[in-house]
Write a protein that holds these residues in place. Structure first.
Motif, PDB file in Angstrom:
ATOM      1  N   THR A   7      38.242  54.886   3.425  1.00  0.00           N
ATOM      2  CA  THR A   7      37.465  55.663   4.381  1.00  0.00           C
ATOM      3  C   THR A   7      37.556  55.034   5.763  1.00  0.00           C
ATOM      4  O   THR A   7      37.330  53.842   5.927  1.00  0.00           O
ATOM      5  N   CYS A   8      37.892  55.840   6.747  1.00  0.00           N
ATOM      6  CA  CYS A   8      37.913  55.387   8.133  1.00  0.00           C
ATOM      7  C   CYS A   8      36.471  55.176   8.598  1.00  0.00           C
ATOM      8  O   CYS A   8      35.637  56.066   8.438  1.00  0.00           O
ATOM      9  N   VAL A   9      36.172  54.009   9.167  1.00  0.00           N
ATOM     10  CA  VAL A   9      34.801  53.733   9.586  1.00  0.00           C
ATOM     11  C   VAL A   9      34.444  54.509  10.858  1.00  0.00           C
ATOM     12  O   VAL A   9      33.284  54.546  11.256  1.00  0.00           O
ATOM     13  N   GLY A  10      35.445  55.124  11.487  1.00  0.00           N
ATOM     14  CA  GLY A  10      35.168  55.910  12.695  1.00  0.00           C
ATOM     15  C   GLY A  10      34.776  57.332  12.343  1.00  0.00           C
ATOM     16  O   GLY A  10      33.623  57.730  12.466  1.00  0.00           O
ATOM     17  N   CYS A  11      35.739  58.117  11.845  1.00  0.00           N
ATOM     18  CA  CYS A  11      35.478  59.529  11.568  1.00  0.00           C
ATOM     19  C   CYS A  11      34.931  59.748  10.159  1.00  0.00           C
ATOM     20  O   CYS A  11      34.552  60.857   9.815  1.00  0.00           O
ATOM     21  N   ARG A  12      34.896  58.701   9.341  1.00  0.00           N
ATOM     22  CA  ARG A  12      34.347  58.758   7.990  1.00  0.00           C
ATOM     23  C   ARG A  12      35.159  59.638   7.047  1.00  0.00           C
ATOM     24  O   ARG A  12      34.661  60.042   6.007  1.00  0.00           O
ATOM     25  N   LEU A  49      40.383  51.750   9.556  1.00  0.00           N
ATOM     26  CA  LEU A  49      40.202  52.621  10.714  1.00  0.00           C
ATOM     27  C   LEU A  49      41.532  53.326  10.996  1.00  0.00           C
ATOM     28  O   LEU A  49      42.604  52.714  10.880  1.00  0.00           O
ATOM     29  N   HIS A  50      41.462  54.595  11.389  1.00  0.00           N
ATOM     30  CA  HIS A  50      42.676  55.257  11.862  1.00  0.00           C
ATOM     31  C   HIS A  50      43.181  54.541  13.118  1.00  0.00           C
ATOM     32  O   HIS A  50      42.366  54.086  13.918  1.00  0.00           O
ATOM     33  N   PRO A  51      44.483  54.482  13.317  1.00  0.00           N
ATOM     34  CA  PRO A  51      45.011  53.915  14.566  1.00  0.00           C
ATOM     35  C   PRO A  51      44.840  54.913  15.699  1.00  0.00           C
ATOM     36  O   PRO A  51      45.798  55.382  16.297  1.00  0.00           O
ATOM     37  N   ALA A  54      40.009  57.384  19.403  1.00  0.00           N
ATOM     38  CA  ALA A  54      38.810  58.201  19.200  1.00  0.00           C
ATOM     39  C   ALA A  54      38.008  57.674  18.014  1.00  0.00           C
ATOM     40  O   ALA A  54      36.769  57.616  18.062  1.00  0.00           O
ATOM     41  N   CYS A  55      38.701  57.293  16.947  1.00  0.00           N
ATOM     42  CA  CYS A  55      38.011  56.740  15.783  1.00  0.00           C
ATOM     43  C   CYS A  55      37.405  55.383  16.125  1.00  0.00           C
ATOM     44  O   CYS A  55      36.298  55.058  15.691  1.00  0.00           O
ATOM     45  N   PHE A  56      38.118  54.593  16.914  1.00  0.00           N
ATOM     46  CA  PHE A  56      37.593  53.300  17.341  1.00  0.00           C
ATOM     47  C   PHE A  56      36.303  53.498  18.143  1.00  0.00           C
ATOM     48  O   PHE A  56      35.292  52.814  17.912  1.00  0.00           O
TER      49      PHE A  56
END
Ligand SMILES: [Zn+2]
Length: 102
Positions: A7-12, A49-51, A54-56
């Motif tokens: 799971t990406c911690v940015g966009c979930r 996290l996605h690279p 925006a997710c960051f």
């Protein structure tokens, strides 16, 4: 072939682990920082996290880094931010990203 998902911690959103950047917390106390782990070899609790800047930004706004890594202090995000700024999705390496950015 379906690999593990994370799971990406940015966009979930869940995504194949290979599409996400793994990072861990390095250092202690005043010197706590988020350490990108492109080779997925660093020990300890990691988060993904996605690279994608925006997710960051999303993760930073939600203080998701500290929660995902169970941090008690505030970690420096500079290294991870720099890594994401220079990284490209789809498994390209830092070398090709540097060439593409120049
Ligand atoms: Zn994301």
């Amino acid at each position: 072939m379906a690999g593990p998902t994370r799971t990406c911690v940015g966009c979930r959103k869940r995504a194949p682990a290979i599409e996400l950047i793994r990072f861990v917390a390095a250092g202690t106390g005043e010197d706590l920082r988020l350490q990108p782990d492109p080779n997925r070899r660093l020990p300890g609790r990691g988060a993904h996290l996605h690279p994608d800047p925006a997710c960051f930004a999303l993760a930073e706004r939600r203080r998701a880094f500290g929660r995902a890594l169970r941090l008690t202090g505030v970690a420096d995000t500079g290294l991870l931010a720099e890594h994401i700024r220079t990284a490209l999705p789809c498994g390209t390496t830092d070398d090709t990203a540097a060439v593409a950015a120049s």
